[in-house]
Design an enzyme around this catalytic site. Sequence first.
Site, short mmCIF file in Angstrom:
data_model
loop_
_atom_site.label_atom_id
_atom_site.label_comp_id
_atom_site.label_asym_id
_atom_site.label_seq_id
_atom_site.Cartn_x
_atom_site.Cartn_y
_atom_site.Cartn_z
CG HIS A 34 -9.95 1.47 -7.81
ND1 HIS A 34 -9.73 2.57 -8.60
CD2 HIS A 34 -10.79 1.87 -6.82
CE1 HIS A 34 -10.41 3.60 -8.13
NE2 HIS A 34 -11.07 3.20 -7.04
CG HIS A 68 -13.77 -0.13 -3.68
ND1 HIS A 68 -13.14 0.69 -2.76
CD2 HIS A 68 -13.91 0.63 -4.80
CE1 HIS A 68 -12.91 1.88 -3.31
NE2 HIS A 68 -13.37 1.87 -4.55
P1 5GP Z 1 -12.47 5.39 -5.42
O1 5GP Z 1 -12.98 6.50 -4.56
O2 5GP Z 1 -11.68 5.96 -6.57
O3 5GP Z 1 -13.49 4.40 -5.83
O4 5GP Z 1 -11.49 4.57 -4.51
C1 5GP Z 1 -10.16 4.91 -4.32
C2 5GP Z 1 -9.73 4.20 -3.08
O5 5GP Z 1 -8.33 4.24 -3.03
C3 5GP Z 1 -10.24 4.82 -1.80
O6 5GP Z 1 -11.03 3.88 -1.09
C4 5GP Z 1 -8.99 5.22 -1.06
O7 5GP Z 1 -9.10 5.03 0.33
C5 5GP Z 1 -7.95 4.32 -1.68
N1 5GP Z 1 -6.62 4.88 -1.68
C6 5GP Z 1 -6.26 6.09 -2.15
N2 5GP Z 1 -4.95 6.26 -2.03
C7 5GP Z 1 -4.47 5.13 -1.47
C8 5GP Z 1 -3.15 4.72 -1.09
O8 5GP Z 1 -2.18 5.43 -1.26
N3 5GP Z 1 -3.02 3.48 -0.55
C9 5GP Z 1 -4.09 2.67 -0.36
N4 5GP Z 1 -3.84 1.47 0.17
N5 5GP Z 1 -5.36 3.03 -0.70
C10 5GP Z 1 -5.52 4.25 -1.25
#
Ligand code: 5GP
Length: 188
Positions: A174, A176
Amino acid sequence: MSCRYMAAVSSSLLRRSITLSPFNPLKPPNSIRLIQSSFQLPVRQCPRRAMSRVGATHDEEAAARAAATEADSGAPTIFDKIISKEIPSSIVYEDDKVLAFHDINPQAPVHVLVIPKLRDGLTELGKAEPRHEDILGHLLHASKIVAEKEGIVDGFRVVINSGASACQSVYHLHLHVLGGRQLKWPPG
Ligand code: 5GP
């Protein structure tokens, strides 16, 4: 006071900004409240939501390491349920290959996640293969479309956390897309 300590404190405060910052006051937007009230995530998949103290960065790192141990299991992630609309999300942009939706725990006034609808082994950017070039380019272009739609195309940041040491918490690639305030550099 060391730079490392300062970075850890800033990072932790940033992650708590859902309740502290002027762009995200005590009452989050309706869309966010709807999502939050609709389901609960295991902490493993969303450690930042559990942050409630400055020293919690260590918990986040531990949770990221725990998430990484299952990264290659092929198990579905929360994003599969968002793609299938089993779990609601606030969608910003969608086409046949990607989905973009607001992050449940925004770190800036605009914080949108852009994901491939088909994971195809892309649990993290570190697993990218030559066959992924098209989708990787598509994701970047979709991020620009998202920035336009959100009114931040004049200044925004795209971040990819890859692996436990980058605190990746969901193992479905993903991007951001962040903006809507002055972003600092370097990041934490
Ligand atoms: P990472 O930490 O893996 O780079 O980012 C994962 C992102 O996914 C985090 O910013 C977290 O807030 C977001 N996230 C996790 N679960 C959900 C969800 O169920 N819905 C949404 N909209 N965001 C999520």
